[in-house]
Design an enzyme around this catalytic site. Structure first.
Site, PDB file in Angstrom:
ATOM      1  N   GLU A 285     -11.737   3.965 -46.936  1.00  0.00           N
ATOM      2  CA  GLU A 285     -10.723   4.860 -46.359  1.00  0.00           C
ATOM      3  C   GLU A 285     -10.987   5.087 -44.874  1.00  0.00           C
ATOM      4  O   GLU A 285     -11.203   6.211 -44.438  1.00  0.00           O
ATOM      5  CB  GLU A 285     -10.779   6.226 -47.057  1.00  0.00           C
ATOM      6  CG  GLU A 285     -10.656   6.199 -48.548  1.00  0.00           C
ATOM      7  CD  GLU A 285     -11.123   7.507 -49.201  1.00  0.00           C
ATOM      8  OE1 GLU A 285     -11.753   8.341 -48.525  1.00  0.00           O
ATOM      9  OE2 GLU A 285     -10.845   7.679 -50.387  1.00  0.00           O
ATOM     10  N   GLY A 287     -10.378   5.718 -41.007  1.00  0.00           N
ATOM     11  CA  GLY A 287      -9.352   6.251 -40.118  1.00  0.00           C
ATOM     12  C   GLY A 287      -9.697   5.873 -38.685  1.00  0.00           C
ATOM     13  O   GLY A 287      -9.109   4.968 -38.079  1.00  0.00           O
ATOM     14  N   ARG A 288     -10.718   6.523 -38.172  1.00  0.00           N
ATOM     15  CA  ARG A 288     -11.122   6.342 -36.784  1.00  0.00           C
ATOM     16  C   ARG A 288     -11.331   4.878 -36.403  1.00  0.00           C
ATOM     17  O   ARG A 288     -10.892   4.434 -35.342  1.00  0.00           O
ATOM     18  CB  ARG A 288     -12.438   7.107 -36.559  1.00  0.00           C
ATOM     19  CG  ARG A 288     -12.871   7.215 -35.117  1.00  0.00           C
ATOM     20  CD  ARG A 288     -14.295   7.788 -35.025  1.00  0.00           C
ATOM     21  NE  ARG A 288     -14.478   8.993 -35.797  1.00  0.00           N
ATOM     22  CZ  ARG A 288     -14.254  10.237 -35.349  1.00  0.00           C
ATOM     23  NH1 ARG A 288     -13.897  10.425 -34.110  1.00  0.00           N
ATOM     24  NH2 ARG A 288     -14.424  11.277 -36.134  1.00  0.00           N
ATOM     25  N   ARG A 324     -10.777  17.222 -28.957  1.00  0.00           N
ATOM     26  CA  ARG A 324     -12.127  16.767 -29.306  1.00  0.00           C
ATOM     27  C   ARG A 324     -13.213  17.180 -28.312  1.00  0.00           C
ATOM     28  O   ARG A 324     -14.284  17.601 -28.736  1.00  0.00           O
ATOM     29  CB  ARG A 324     -12.152  15.249 -29.537  1.00  0.00           C
ATOM     30  CG  ARG A 324     -11.239  14.797 -30.702  1.00  0.00           C
ATOM     31  CD  ARG A 324     -11.395  13.330 -31.032  1.00  0.00           C
ATOM     32  NE  ARG A 324     -12.663  13.051 -31.657  1.00  0.00           N
ATOM     33  CZ  ARG A 324     -13.723  12.571 -31.069  1.00  0.00           C
ATOM     34  NH1 ARG A 324     -13.673  12.215 -29.811  1.00  0.00           N
ATOM     35  NH2 ARG A 324     -14.851  12.407 -31.717  1.00  0.00           N
ATOM     36  N   TYR A 328     -15.798  19.371 -30.394  1.00  0.00           N
ATOM     37  CA  TYR A 328     -17.036  18.687 -30.782  1.00  0.00           C
ATOM     38  C   TYR A 328     -17.912  18.334 -29.579  1.00  0.00           C
ATOM     39  O   TYR A 328     -18.839  17.551 -29.733  1.00  0.00           O
ATOM     40  CB  TYR A 328     -16.734  17.354 -31.481  1.00  0.00           C
ATOM     41  CG  TYR A 328     -15.743  17.351 -32.601  1.00  0.00           C
ATOM     42  CD1 TYR A 328     -15.953  18.104 -33.752  1.00  0.00           C
ATOM     43  CD2 TYR A 328     -14.618  16.532 -32.545  1.00  0.00           C
ATOM     44  CE1 TYR A 328     -15.049  18.051 -34.801  1.00  0.00           C
ATOM     45  CE2 TYR A 328     -13.719  16.469 -33.601  1.00  0.00           C
ATOM     46  CZ  TYR A 328     -13.939  17.231 -34.726  1.00  0.00           C
ATOM     47  OH  TYR A 328     -13.067  17.154 -35.765  1.00  0.00           O
ATOM     48  N   CYS A 354      -5.363  28.283 -20.615  1.00  0.00           N
ATOM     49  CA  CYS A 354      -6.136  29.458 -20.210  1.00  0.00           C
ATOM     50  C   CYS A 354      -7.318  29.686 -21.133  1.00  0.00           C
ATOM     51  O   CYS A 354      -7.359  30.653 -21.903  1.00  0.00           O
ATOM     52  CB  CYS A 354      -5.224  30.679 -20.174  1.00  0.00           C
ATOM     53  SG  CYS A 354      -3.817  30.389 -19.125  1.00  0.00           S
ATOM     54  N   GLU A 355      -8.279  28.772 -21.121  1.00  0.00           N
ATOM     55  CA  GLU A 355      -9.513  28.858 -21.892  1.00  0.00           C
ATOM     56  C   GLU A 355     -10.570  28.141 -21.068  1.00  0.00           C
ATOM     57  O   GLU A 355     -10.328  27.035 -20.592  1.00  0.00           O
ATOM     58  CB  GLU A 355      -9.399  28.092 -23.230  1.00  0.00           C
ATOM     59  CG  GLU A 355      -8.362  28.592 -24.195  1.00  0.00           C
ATOM     60  CD  GLU A 355      -8.857  29.736 -25.066  1.00  0.00           C
ATOM     61  OE1 GLU A 355     -10.079  29.989 -25.104  1.00  0.00           O
ATOM     62  OE2 GLU A 355      -8.007  30.383 -25.690  1.00  0.00           O
ATOM     63  N   TYR A 383      -7.713  11.285 -34.261  1.00  0.00           N
ATOM     64  CA  TYR A 383      -8.009  12.714 -34.161  1.00  0.00           C
ATOM     65  C   TYR A 383      -7.691  13.226 -32.762  1.00  0.00           C
ATOM     66  O   TYR A 383      -8.421  14.038 -32.189  1.00  0.00           O
ATOM     67  CB  TYR A 383      -9.473  12.993 -34.556  1.00  0.00           C
ATOM     68  CG  TYR A 383      -9.785  12.431 -35.909  1.00  0.00           C
ATOM     69  CD1 TYR A 383      -9.230  13.005 -37.046  1.00  0.00           C
ATOM     70  CD2 TYR A 383     -10.572  11.296 -36.065  1.00  0.00           C
ATOM     71  CE1 TYR A 383      -9.467  12.473 -38.303  1.00  0.00           C
ATOM     72  CE2 TYR A 383     -10.814  10.755 -37.316  1.00  0.00           C
ATOM     73  CZ  TYR A 383     -10.261  11.346 -38.436  1.00  0.00           C
ATOM     74  OH  TYR A 383     -10.480  10.810 -39.674  1.00  0.00           O
TER      75      TYR A 383
HETATM   76  C1  LIG Z   1     -11.192  12.010 -42.886  1.00  0.00           C
HETATM   77  C2  LIG Z   1     -11.406  11.206 -44.108  1.00  0.00           C
HETATM   78  C3  LIG Z   1     -11.538   9.820 -44.023  1.00  0.00           C
HETATM   79  C4  LIG Z   1     -11.527   9.060 -42.716  1.00  0.00           C
HETATM   80  O1  LIG Z   1     -12.645   9.285 -41.938  1.00  0.00           O
HETATM   81  P1  LIG Z   1     -12.885   8.404 -40.616  1.00  0.00           P
HETATM   82  O2  LIG Z   1     -14.147   8.924 -40.057  1.00  0.00           O
HETATM   83  O3  LIG Z   1     -11.724   8.619 -39.715  1.00  0.00           O
HETATM   84  O4  LIG Z   1     -13.000   6.991 -41.048  1.00  0.00           O
HETATM   85  C5  LIG Z   1     -11.678   9.119 -45.200  1.00  0.00           C
HETATM   86  N1  LIG Z   1     -11.707   9.746 -46.405  1.00  0.00           N
HETATM   87  C6  LIG Z   1     -11.592  11.085 -46.524  1.00  0.00           C
HETATM   88  C7  LIG Z   1     -11.625  11.710 -47.856  1.00  0.00           C
HETATM   89  C8  LIG Z   1     -11.441  11.849 -45.376  1.00  0.00           C
HETATM   90  O5  LIG Z   1     -11.343  13.184 -45.491  1.00  0.00           O
END
Ligand SMILES: *Cc1c(COP(=O)(O)O)cnc(C)c1O
Length: 434
Positions: A285, A287-288, A324, A328, A354-355, A383
């Site tokens: 899964e 994303g990044r 970000r 972070y 304004c922060e 993100y």
């Molecule tokens: C956020 C998330 C991802 C993706 O994470 P990445 O660091 O962007 O690869 C995959 N699975 C679950 C359950 C998530 O919450």
């Protein structure tokens, strides 16, 4: 920042720095997008997203696998459509993302519904469309799902997201695989989860899942986590269940600064013997990894000032556009869209919000960029827009997709008047005494 690192970051984004055109993404000079679309604007590079998907896909070799893109990283429909066409599935965490994924063309059976706090409405929506897996994160949720599935008369394939209790070396806010955090079913509750499944007429255990964190650059936590998952697979099988998928989550890191990110092969290869032995289909899964390096945020300098011995460039993108750095302390490389001659100078690149925490970079060596000049914030594909807000009644940026020599706005800049369109200024006007 060494020039080697900068070259690597530009290459990650599919950017080149042309002496006359400035930064060029694919075949599109970013200055054209600045001129036509204004700033702040997010720009995503289709070729890079495809390249990353293909590289990850190849890392599995002949091992049966599914790549479910984590929609929360960047949910723009154009990005989703592109990945769906490549053969990706979708990992979603809300009813809103379910609608988004369906609108982008993902077939329901390729959707995995994750998340610790799915409401009844969200679970019913998942049952109604028939998503591929609902990944549950607690016994309470599993019981709830069992009841709702029976009420709806809908069968559902369940994944149990376990908490493998491994630590990943990443920012504490994006570490998710340690015991005592809100994520996942603790492994000592698996027996109880299996017992609930035994009683549930409409639920089938389809997978065991984990997701240990984000921006991870070392394969060890996945190896440890998968060892744990395989032990639990044996437990589930001994109890008469036959999950066919092992879901090892996302979390693959990218280069923001001087990290050495894992290649897909370096991530997956150490896991292959265990995965093969399991006889299961592996699901990931990410994303990044798929989109993070593929995006830049274009922003222009509004004013420059000098204060308390510091050189400050105030730009038109703030923490509401890119959170970000503030959330972070994340590092994003920042490069002028068009280089002008002159010495680099340590510069605070701050937003208009304004922060005090509203900055993109502090004391960053930056080539001279005068007011009106544009810079590109790298690593802004994941993100980034997804975490943007309207704080300070600021319209969220436009989003653009570049593909080869073509580019298109895939979400127009928000209109300011839309931001308060649904508000009611005088709710009791009708009922007030004359
Ligand atoms: C956020 C998330 C991802 C993706 O994470 P990445 O660091 O962007 O690869 C995959 N699975 C679950 C359950 C998530 O919450």
């Amino acid at each position: 920042m060494g020039s080697g690192v900068l070259s690597a970051l530009l290459a990650d984004a599919g950017l080149r720095d042309d002496p006359s055109l400035g930064l060029v993404m694919g075949e599109v000079p970013l200055r054209d997008i600045v001129d036509r679309t204004g700033t702040p604007t997010y720009v995503y590079h289709a070729a890079i997203i495809r390249e990353r998907f293909t590289a990850l896909d190849a890392a599995f070799g002949d091992l049966p696998h599914r790549i479910c893109y984590a929609v929360k990283a960047n949910g723009n429909l154009a990005v989703l459509r592109l990945l769906s066409k490549m053969g990706a599935g979708a990992d979603i965490v809300s009813g809103g993302e379910l609608l988004r994924a369906l609108a982008a063309g993902f077939s329901p059976d390729r959707i995995v519904f994750s998340g610790v706090g799915k409401t009844d409405e969200e679970l019913i929506a998942a049952l109604t469309v028939g998503v591929g897996h609902v990944n549950v994160e607690s016994l309470a949720e599993l019981r709830r799902l069992a009841m709702l599935a029976e009420l709806q008369g809908a069968r559902v394939t369940v994944g149990i997201r376990v908490n493998p209790d491994v630590t990943a070396d990443t920012h504490p806010y994006i570490s998710t695989g340690k015991g005592g955090l809100k994520f996942g079913v603790p492994t000592d509750q698996l027996d109880e989860a299996l017992a609930i499944l035994d009683e549930a007429s409409h639920l089938t255990l389809g997978s065991l899942a984990m997701h240990i964190g984000s921006q991870i650059t070392d394969p060890t936590p996945w190896v440890k986590g998968l060892e744990r998952l395989c032990e639990l697979l044996a437990v589930a099988r001994a109890a008469g269940h036959a999950p066919t998928t092992l879901d090892i989550g996302g979390g693959l890191g990218i280069r923001y600064r001087d990290e050495t990110p894992l290649t897909p092969a370096a991530w997956i290869t150490p896991l292959i013997p265990m995965l093969r032995e399991s006889g299961c289909t592996v699901q990931v899964e990410p994303g990044r990894y798929l989109v993070g390096s593929a995006g830049v945020l274009l922003t222009r300098v509004v004013h420059r000032k000098h204060s308390g011995g510091r050189e400050i460039a105030i730009v038109d993108a703030g923490m509401n556009d890119l959170l970000r750095p503030s959330l972070y302390q994340a590092w994003h490389e920042i490069v002028p869209v068009q280089r002008t001659p002159g010495e680099e100078q340590a510069t605070d690149i701050v937003g208009p919000v304004c922060e005090t925490g509203d900055f993109l970079a502090l004391e960053r060596p930056l080539a001279p960029v005068a007011a009106g000049g544009a810079v590109a914030v790298l690593g802004a594909g994941a993100y980034a827009f997804a975490m943007s807000s309207n704080y300070n009644t600021r319209a969220r940026p436009a989003e653009v997709l570049v593909d080869g020599d073509r580019w298109a706005v895939v979400r127009p800049r928000e209109r300011l008047t839309d931001l308060f369109r649904d508000e009611i200024a005088d709710p009791f006007a009708q009922t007030e005494a004359p």
